[in-house]
Design a protein around this motif. Structure first.
Motif, PDB file in Angstrom:
ATOM      1  N   ARG A 118      17.551  27.626   0.712  1.00 49.88           N
ATOM      2  CA  ARG A 118      18.697  28.536   0.600  1.00 49.88           C
ATOM      3  C   ARG A 118      19.992  27.816   0.972  1.00 49.88           C
ATOM      4  O   ARG A 118      21.037  28.003   0.322  1.00 49.88           O
ATOM      5  N   ALA A 119      19.941  26.991   1.999  1.00 51.22           N
ATOM      6  CA  ALA A 119      21.134  26.256   2.404  1.00 51.22           C
ATOM      7  C   ALA A 119      21.570  25.270   1.323  1.00 51.22           C
ATOM      8  O   ALA A 119      22.768  25.120   1.040  1.00 51.22           O
ATOM      9  N   CYS A 120      20.620  24.616   0.662  1.00 52.79           N
ATOM     10  CA  CYS A 120      20.955  23.671  -0.410  1.00 52.79           C
ATOM     11  C   CYS A 120      21.517  24.405  -1.625  1.00 52.79           C
ATOM     12  O   CYS A 120      22.420  23.892  -2.306  1.00 52.79           O
ATOM     13  N   LEU A 121      21.000  25.588  -1.916  1.00 54.56           N
ATOM     14  CA  LEU A 121      21.542  26.365  -3.036  1.00 54.56           C
ATOM     15  C   LEU A 121      22.997  26.743  -2.772  1.00 54.56           C
ATOM     16  O   LEU A 121      23.815  26.768  -3.706  1.00 54.56           O
ATOM     17  N   GLU A 122      23.314  27.024  -1.531  1.00 53.66           N
ATOM     18  CA  GLU A 122      24.693  27.394  -1.208  1.00 53.66           C
ATOM     19  C   GLU A 122      25.629  26.184  -1.171  1.00 53.66           C
ATOM     20  O   GLU A 122      26.760  26.249  -1.642  1.00 53.66           O
ATOM     21  N   SER A 123      25.139  25.061  -0.643  1.00 47.70           N
ATOM     22  CA  SER A 123      25.996  23.886  -0.485  1.00 47.70           C
ATOM     23  C   SER A 123      25.974  22.963  -1.697  1.00 47.70           C
ATOM     24  O   SER A 123      26.902  22.172  -1.884  1.00 47.70           O
ATOM     25  N   GLY A 124      24.917  23.042  -2.504  1.00 44.40           N
ATOM     26  CA  GLY A 124      24.800  22.144  -3.644  1.00 44.40           C
ATOM     27  C   GLY A 124      24.294  20.769  -3.282  1.00 44.40           C
ATOM     28  O   GLY A 124      24.310  19.855  -4.113  1.00 44.40           O
ATOM     29  N   SER A 143       5.334  31.893   5.460  1.00 44.05           N
ATOM     30  CA  SER A 143       6.506  32.733   5.733  1.00 44.05           C
ATOM     31  C   SER A 143       7.401  32.119   6.803  1.00 44.05           C
ATOM     32  O   SER A 143       8.623  32.301   6.784  1.00 44.05           O
ATOM     33  N   ASP A 144       6.805  31.368   7.724  1.00 43.94           N
ATOM     34  CA  ASP A 144       7.589  30.761   8.793  1.00 43.94           C
ATOM     35  C   ASP A 144       7.971  29.323   8.498  1.00 43.94           C
ATOM     36  O   ASP A 144       8.445  28.609   9.395  1.00 43.94           O
ATOM     37  N   ASP A 145       7.747  28.866   7.254  1.00 41.66           N
ATOM     38  CA  ASP A 145       8.040  27.472   6.928  1.00 41.66           C
ATOM     39  C   ASP A 145       9.556  27.268   6.836  1.00 41.66           C
ATOM     40  O   ASP A 145      10.255  28.053   6.190  1.00 41.66           O
ATOM     41  N   PRO A 146      10.097  26.229   7.464  1.00 39.73           N
ATOM     42  CA  PRO A 146      11.556  25.998   7.402  1.00 39.73           C
ATOM     43  C   PRO A 146      12.043  25.606   6.016  1.00 39.73           C
ATOM     44  O   PRO A 146      13.248  25.557   5.786  1.00 39.73           O
ATOM     45  N   GLU A 147      11.128  25.327   5.078  1.00 32.59           N
ATOM     46  CA  GLU A 147      11.546  24.951   3.731  1.00 32.59           C
ATOM     47  C   GLU A 147      12.351  26.048   3.067  1.00 32.59           C
ATOM     48  O   GLU A 147      13.291  25.771   2.313  1.00 32.59           O
ATOM     49  N   ARG A 148      12.018  27.292   3.341  1.00 35.53           N
ATOM     50  CA  ARG A 148      12.741  28.404   2.727  1.00 35.53           C
ATOM     51  C   ARG A 148      14.218  28.382   3.140  1.00 35.53           C
ATOM     52  O   ARG A 148      15.118  28.485   2.298  1.00 35.53           O
ATOM     53  N   ALA A 149      14.474  28.248   4.438  1.00 35.24           N
ATOM     54  CA  ALA A 149      15.861  28.218   4.908  1.00 35.24           C
ATOM     55  C   ALA A 149      16.590  26.987   4.394  1.00 35.24           C
ATOM     56  O   ALA A 149      17.773  27.062   4.005  1.00 35.24           O
TER      57      ALA A 149
END
Length: 774
Positions: free
Chosen positions: A352-358, A343-349
């Motif tokens: 999400r950032a890559c999905l938004e930026s492409g 749950s605390d893994d930075p991979e999630r954030a």
């Protein structure tokens, strides 16, 4: 609608004619009245007869009768007394009756004449109409003849065009009779088969491939009998002898009663289509196999392969993925897929950032396996875009790097241990890429060289620290290691400052990797303390060796005294002889000169003995000079000859001539030889056999000079041979066990090797040492 219009037109005409009758009779009455007033005479009946006649002629019988009735009434009312009354005297009735009969007769005549005129008119009109019809018919016939000629021309041209079309179309067209016999083939048929129309009727069936002939004939006969349309594929022989596939379709032409009166056939060359279909089937098979192989490959590669929708939801996972996480694709899409990462893994954030930026994702993260254990994976996700640049899918691959992570941790620990070990052992490491001129120095290397770690390492920087007297040797050694000619191993001095000098040992060799890249890898060892200790050890060994030499000389003091006494006694004898020669009255100077020469020789011989003894007893520094080993052996033999004779030992020298010199200290090497010879003499004291001591010299396989001292004494067992060179170990009663230990140290300082072996089946032992040549 049309009937009402006709009735109205008829009524209008009747009304018009009756109106004519009324108007005509009215005009006649008015005219009669005018005439009566003017002349005083009553108008005659002829006036009214004319009116009736006109009405009957112009308007017909019915209006004429109406006019007659109106005329009688008007004549009675206006012209017969009593005037203006319809009262009729009896005497006037016959007159009116006759008038009425005459009027009716006139009406009848006029009606007959009118009918005759109308009949004539109708006949004339009919004749005109007939004439017009005849003229029209004539024109029509002329037009029809012209049209028929045009139609015949068009039909002829159409037939020619149709025939040309049929002959030109790229298809095999034919016509068959009701019985299925061929009647016509187009030019394409004739060109394809190379047969004429007449020959075709007899040999047409021969162009069908033999494998298709029976089948086609059977099916064709069946369709001829049933009258059903016929379709098939068959191979037809081309004029060049090649059979090509064709698609044939034959349909019946029926008359009004439904009977088949002809069959029409069309055939298309489908050879290319057949080949294309075959190629397509092969391609489809290959594609299916490739897809299967691709799927198998994707499922077999040791990586977790998956795809995502643009919103980041899983759309596909391979078998390795499902086997590792223990989830199906449906479960991966659900909330259970979210538990794969901490749950605390930075991979999630990051995701999400890559999905938004492409932007592509490249990260490392632990993923939970089916066993509940988190293992490290290297994850790479890239987007797939359409022509508009919109993301339509994400592709992801993950590699299990758990072992690499553990190896990295182990490597980090190992590097820490290595750094600590280098620090403790004062050893630094370095690497040199000879192509790219890239350098790596460990922290300890920087510390040994006294160089700041922020400075970029280089060969020139290292050579600047090397002592000027050693710099050329160091540069040549590194060049040899870089070219792979030989490994480098040398000791050089480093000038850290004006007052500080470090002694270091540099070891390097070329390393070739599997990729073809080359590196020079080496170690830098600070041996300053060891060198100081070694110098102290060498001083102690030198003192010990001097003591050993003095002790050895003490043991052979009798021999030395004998060696000195001999020339001294000879000098005394020659001196006395010289005095006697001089006491003669006429002394022979030649005899005196000879005696004096012998005195000089014996004096020099005594001086040589004393000089050799003095050299062995003198405590001097080591002098490494080129030395002929055979000369050194011969000098030792001369020095020990008295001892050998006293101990009844026969000395045999087997010295190979012409050998290259060695670089050695003469005194120390002779000390080693004396020690080995004395030990051999002592080993043979307890034996009754012949005492033979052999000293050999020869080059060995490694181009070194080998010296062997072989005795025939008591020999050595294997345990003693291994320990005989240890300090304080001795096989002699009362021995200190230092002689052979000192000898080995001396030989090793000279870069050689000293060892002992038994003589095999023979008695005694052999002590031998090898020294490198110049």
């Amino acid at each position: 609608m049309k009937t009402s219009a006709v009735l109205w037109r008829r009524r209008g005409r009747m009304t018009f004619h009756y109106a004519i009758a009324v108007v005509t009779v009215g005009n006649a009455v008015i005219g009669g009245l005018v005439f009566h007033r003017i002349s005083g005479f009553a108008p005659t009946a002829s006036l009214f007869s004319c009116a009736i006649m006109f009405v009957a002629w112009f308007s017909g019988t019915a209006p004429g009768i109406v006019a007659t009735v109106l005329t009688i009434l008007a004549f009675d009312y206006f012209f017969l007394p009593p005037f203006y009354s319809f009262a009729l005297p009896l005497k006037d009735i016959p007159q009116l009756f006759v008038f009425a009969i005459g009027a009716l007769f006139v009406v009848a005549l006029c009606a007959a004449q009118r009918r005759s005129a109308d009949a004539l008119k109708r006949v004339r009109d009919e004749q005109k109409v007939a004439l017009l019809q005849l003229e029209h018919a004539n024109e029509t016939l002329r037009g029809e003849n012209a049209e028929r000629k045009l139609a015949e021309d068009r039909a002829r041209r159409a037939e020619e065009t149709l025939r040309a079309t049929i002959d030109t179309i790229p298809a095999l067209a034919a016509r068959y009779g009701p019985n299925g016999e061929i009647e016509f083939v187009n030019q394409a048929w004739r060109t394809y088969t190379g047969l004429s129309q007449e020959i075709w009727k007899d040999r047409g069936s021969l162009i069908v491939h033999p494998d298709d002939r029976v089948r086609i004939d059977r099916v064709w006969r069946h369709h001829v009998e049933t009258g059903e349309a016929f379709e098939t594929e068959q191979r037809l022989l081309r004029s060049d002898g090649e059979y090509r596939w064709h698609f044939l379709r034959r349909v019946p032409l029926r008359n009004e009663s439904g009977e088949v009166i002809a069959w029409y056939s069309i055939g298309y060359d489908i050879e290319d289509s057949k080949r294309a279909e075959s190629a397509l089937r092969s391609s489809e098979a290959l594609l299916a196999e490739a897809q299967r192989e691709l799927q198998l490959t994707i499922d077999s590669i040791p990586a977790m392969v998956s795809t995502y929708r643009p919103d980041g939801v899983h759309s596909y996972v391979n078998k390795i993925w499902t086997d590792y996480v223990g989830l199906t694709l449906v479960e991966a899409v659900s909330d259970r897929g979210a538990a794969l990462f901490r749950s605390d893994d930075p991979e999630r954030a990051l995701w999400r950032a890559c999905l938004e930026s492409g932007e592509p994702l490249s990260t490392e993260a632990p993923i939970r396996g089916a066993d509940g254990v988190f293992r490290w994976f290297s994850i790479r996700r890239v987007p797939l875009r359409n022509e508009e640049g919109k993301i339509v899918k994400w592709y992801s691959i993950g590699f299990n790097i758990e072992d690499r992570k553990r190896a990295e941790n182990a490597l980090q620990r190992s590097e820490a241990y290595l750094a600590e070990a280098q620090k403790l052992s004062l050893t630094g490491s370095f690497a040199w890429d000879t192509v790219g001129d890239d350098h790596f120095w460990s922290d300890e290397t920087f510390l040994i060289l006294g160089i700041d770690r922020a400075v970029r390492p280089s060969i020139d920087l290292f050579l600047q620290r090397v002592h000027p007297d050693d710099r050329n040797l160091m540069q040549q050694g590194l060049s040899s290691a870089a070219t792979g000619l030989r490994d480098h191993d040398s000791e050089v001095r480093l000038l850290i400052s004006d007052e500080q000098i470090k002694h270091v040992r540099v070891v390097a060799h070329r390393l070739v990797y599997g990729s073809g890249k080359e590196r020079v890898v080496g170690a830098l060892m600070d041996i300053t303390s060891a060198r100081k200790s070694q110098q102290a050890l060498l001083a102690a060994q030198s003192a010990l060796a001097h003591a050993s030499r003095v002790a050895t000389l003490g043991e052979i003091s009798a021999t030395i005294a004998h060696e000195v006494n001999q020339p001294l006694a000879a000098i005394v004898a020659n001196g006395q002889a010289c005095l006697r020669f001089l006491n003669h009255d006429d002394p022979d100077l030649d005899d005196v000169r000879g005696a004096v020469e012998w005195i000089v020789k014996d004096g020099n011989r005594a001086a040589d003995v004393i000089q050799r003894v003095r050299s062995l007893m003198k405590k001097a520094d080591t002098r490494m000079l080129p030395l002929d080993i055979n000369v050194a052996i011969q000098e030792v033999a001369a020095l020990l000859q008295r001892e050998l004779t006293a101990q009844n030992v026969e000395l045999r020298l087997e010295l190979q001539p012409g050998m290259p010199p060695v670089v050695a200290d003469r005194v120390q090497i002779q000390q080693v030889i004396i020690n080995l010879v004395v030990n051999g003499i002592e080993a043979m004291q307890a034996t009754d056999r012949s005492r033979i001591l052999v000293i050999q010299s020869r080059p060995d396989e490694a181009s070194r000079i080998l010296v062997a001292v072989k005795d025939c004494g008591t020999g050595l067992d294997e345990a003693a041979a291994d320990r005989v060179f240890e300090a304080f170990f001795s096989t002699k009663p009362g021995g200190l066990g230092m002689g052979l230990s000192i000898c080995r140290s001396i030989v090793e300082v000279h870069g050689g090797r000293l060892w002992a072996t038994g003589n095999g089946r023979g008695p005694g032992a052999t002590f031998q040492f090898a020294l490198p040549t110049v």
